[in-house]
Design an enzyme around this catalytic site. Structure first.
Site, short mmCIF file in Angstrom:
data_model
loop_
_atom_site.label_atom_id
_atom_site.label_comp_id
_atom_site.label_asym_id
_atom_site.label_seq_id
_atom_site.Cartn_x
_atom_site.Cartn_y
_atom_site.Cartn_z
CB CYS A 92 -0.94 0.02 1.22
SG CYS A 92 -1.92 1.51 1.57
CB CYS A 207 -3.18 3.70 -5.54
SG CYS A 207 -4.25 2.66 -4.64
N1 DGL Z 1 -4.11 0.36 -1.87
C1 DGL Z 1 -3.76 1.48 -1.27
C2 DGL Z 1 -2.47 2.24 -2.12
O1 DGL Z 1 -1.49 1.33 -2.46
C3 DGL Z 1 -4.66 2.57 -0.97
C4 DGL Z 1 -5.99 2.53 -1.29
C5 DGL Z 1 -6.90 3.26 0.18
O2 DGL Z 1 -6.92 2.69 1.00
O3 DGL Z 1 -6.89 4.59 -0.12
O4 DGL Z 1 -2.12 3.46 -1.70
#
Ligand code: DGL
Length: 291
Positions: A92, A207
């Site tokens: 993330c 993301c």
């Molecule tokens: N998957 C997450 C990232 O790589 C973020 C998504 C979220 O929870 O806002 O930033």
């Protein structure tokens, strides 16, 4: 400035997990980490995987930095104690760009983070117009600005903080895709034409949710661009740390899934998880404290 693209010193497989198959915990706010899990499973098919989605706190993009650090430490405390991973991948960007130092201070387990792929984007662009598509949280980080200053000084980088795209990726996986017009509007600011006619030619998928939408993003882009997904580089870094799969390793065992709320776990979503190699799914409830 330390650029935390990946974890620190390299560790041998034997030192890390005593020669046994490693347990790798892959963590995200929701389902985006599945794009990283896919790359990891290709690189180390023999490893045991635990996939943790903090869906009780999704989306991370709306949390303050202090709230996010506190939340990830809390969840990780529980998950490390429950699953004893040899290595954790924070799959993330929104979390990695702010919580890695605190995690490394709190735990002895090695952590590998995922941060915006600015460096490969700067290497790939010809027009020197690059866009970074991320959550509002990642776009606002000083970490992200530092990466750009360090690696993309010769480029003009357009930061696009998408309010809803991670949610749209989750909806897609759950079998309720948003329409083309809505999706196209979310990515439109990535496509820039300069006064001299140069056009954006590289978009960083900063993301981990966004690669879940890649075929649709490609189809909706007003012109073709290179989309950079950092997942294969993360898998290579993990292999550097824990070593390659043994020669006879062709086994893909199902990953164990754990969600902190589980409210999202509809039948279509369970099928999508299974398609990404997450078999059995449990809820380890960790409600989000009121802010
Ligand atoms: N998957 C997450 C990232 O790589 C973020 C998504 C979220 O929870 O806002 O930033």
């Amino acid at each position: 400035m330390r650029i935390d693209l990946m974890a620190g010193a390299s560790l041998s497989a034997a030192a890390l997990c005593g020669g046994a198959e490693p347990t790798i915990l892959v963590f995200d706010s929701g389902l985006g980490g599945l794009t990283v899990l896919d790359a990891l499973r290709r690189a180390r098919p023999d490893a045991r995987y635990v996939y943790v989605g903090d869906d009780a706190a999704f989306p991370y993009g709306r949390l303050t930095e202090a709230a996010l650090v506190a939340r990830v430490l809390d969840v990780m405390e529980r998950m490390v104690a429950a699953h004893h991973p040899d290595l954790v991948v924070i799959a993330c960007n929104t979390a990695s760009t702010v919580v890695l130092p605190a995690l490394r201070q709190r735990f002895t387990t090695p952590f590998v983070g995922v941060v915006p792929p600015i460096k490969p984007a700067a290497a790939a662009t010809r027009s020197r117009l690059v866009s970074l598509l991320a959550t509002p949280g990642t776009v606002a980080r000083s970490y992200t600005r530092d990466l750009i200053a360090t690696y993309a000084g010769a480029c003009t980088v357009t930061l696009v903080g998408a309010q809803n795209l991670a949610g749209y990726a989750e909806a897609e996986l759950a079998g309720a895709p948003v329409d083309d017009v809505t999706l196209a509007a979310e990515i439109a600011p990535c496509f820039v034409t300069g006064a001299d006619g140069r056009r954006t030619d590289v978009v960083c998928l900063a993301c981990t949710h966004y690669p879940l939408l890649l075929p649709r993003l490609e189809a909706l882009a007003p012109w073709p661009v290179t989309w950079i997904d950092p997942a294969p580089a993360i898998a290579r870094r993990v292999v550097q740390l824990i070593g390659p799969a043994p020669r006879d390793a062709d086994r893909h065992s199902a990953a164990h899934g754990s969600f902190t709320a589980g409210t999202c776990l509809t039948d279509p979503l369970r099928n999508a998880l299974a398609a990404h190699g997450v078999g059995e799914v449990a809820v380890e409830a960790i409600p989000l404290p009121l802010q």
